[in-house]
Design an enzyme around this catalytic site. Sequence first.
Site, PDB file in Angstrom:
ATOM      1  N   ASN A 136     -11.034  12.199  -0.180  1.00 26.24           N
ATOM      2  CA  ASN A 136      -9.896  11.371  -0.544  1.00 26.24           C
ATOM      3  C   ASN A 136      -8.865  11.223   0.566  1.00 26.24           C
ATOM      4  O   ASN A 136      -8.040  10.314   0.518  1.00 26.24           O
ATOM      5  CB  ASN A 136      -9.224  11.960  -1.799  1.00 26.24           C
ATOM      6  CG  ASN A 136      -7.929  11.272  -2.140  1.00 26.24           C
ATOM      7  OD1 ASN A 136      -7.902  10.095  -2.481  1.00 26.24           O
ATOM      8  ND2 ASN A 136      -6.819  12.000  -2.035  1.00 26.24           N
ATOM      9  N   TYR A 147      -6.508   0.146   9.822  1.00 26.88           N
ATOM     10  CA  TYR A 147      -6.806   0.807   8.548  1.00 26.88           C
ATOM     11  C   TYR A 147      -7.934   0.090   7.811  1.00 26.88           C
ATOM     12  O   TYR A 147      -8.854   0.729   7.293  1.00 26.88           O
ATOM     13  CB  TYR A 147      -5.540   0.839   7.691  1.00 26.88           C
ATOM     14  CG  TYR A 147      -5.725   1.372   6.298  1.00 26.88           C
ATOM     15  CD1 TYR A 147      -5.776   2.748   6.062  1.00 26.88           C
ATOM     16  CD2 TYR A 147      -5.830   0.512   5.207  1.00 26.88           C
ATOM     17  CE1 TYR A 147      -5.938   3.245   4.774  1.00 26.88           C
ATOM     18  CE2 TYR A 147      -5.995   1.000   3.923  1.00 26.88           C
ATOM     19  CZ  TYR A 147      -6.043   2.359   3.701  1.00 26.88           C
ATOM     20  OH  TYR A 147      -6.206   2.848   2.431  1.00 26.88           O
ATOM     21  N   LYS A 191     -11.551   1.601   6.698  1.00 29.54           N
ATOM     22  CA  LYS A 191     -12.037   1.628   5.319  1.00 29.54           C
ATOM     23  C   LYS A 191     -13.323   0.818   5.168  1.00 29.54           C
ATOM     24  O   LYS A 191     -14.177   1.145   4.339  1.00 29.54           O
ATOM     25  CB  LYS A 191     -10.951   1.119   4.370  1.00 29.54           C
ATOM     26  CG  LYS A 191      -9.779   2.081   4.218  1.00 29.54           C
ATOM     27  CD  LYS A 191     -10.227   3.463   3.747  1.00 29.54           C
ATOM     28  CE  LYS A 191      -9.051   4.368   3.424  1.00 29.54           C
ATOM     29  NZ  LYS A 191      -9.489   5.722   2.987  1.00 29.54           N
TER      30      LYS A 191
END
Length: 253
Positions: A91, A158, A162
């Site tokens: 996570n 980012y 991802k």
Amino acid sequence: MGILKGKTALITGASQGIGAAICKVLIDAGCNVCMHYFRSPNEPEKMKKLAENKGQKALCLQADLTIEKEVVRLIKDAVAYFEVFDILVNNSGSLIERRFLQAVDSDYWHDVININMTTMMLVTRELLPYLNRDEGSSIINLASLAGRKGGHPGSLVYSAAKGAVLAWTRSLSSELRRDGIRVNAVAPGFIEGTSFHEEHTTRESALETIKNIPLGRSGNPEDVARAVAYLASEYDGFISGATLDINGGIYCA
């Protein structure tokens, strides 16, 4: 879907938001939990008490997951306490800050990649020998809608990281298929109640985003946690290499 009672899970980034919600959902489902945090132990310690009050085992461990020797120590301590794990939830991650391409230097690039991808690789690699192969195990990686669509302006690096999580998930699921280990991802959309949006999203931007969500509301950490618990329970199931999109219908794969 398998029963989670008595299963053991390692959750990274458990100190707030989605990570804390995942811990609570797994504890409520009967899991023993090893909770990693970087800065604040407050929420993990609270979850530890909750688990122990239910007669389950819990452990809180601090580490900077971008530092390899700290990951090695974390897993060593986790395994010394629990021995075998059934579930890994990767996570940890962060946008750090919004930057447009002209402001992206090498240090920022490497920091974002390390926090979102390198940490995942190190934790998974080190825990892999201790994942349950007899009854099957489940790895769940936290991706993002940004990895699907590219994200809002200023989230270039980012979003790339991802997107890499999605590819990593598919590739790792293929690599581990004969070990009885399933690997899946969740890709949350706009989730309020997290430090991510408290730090990087204005209220005006949030309201504009919500207007475009077909279900008419933002998500919350519990929406993501329930999806993670479902994939976690597939330790002996038939779902692997998949990404579960949690975005209120704004993106449909």
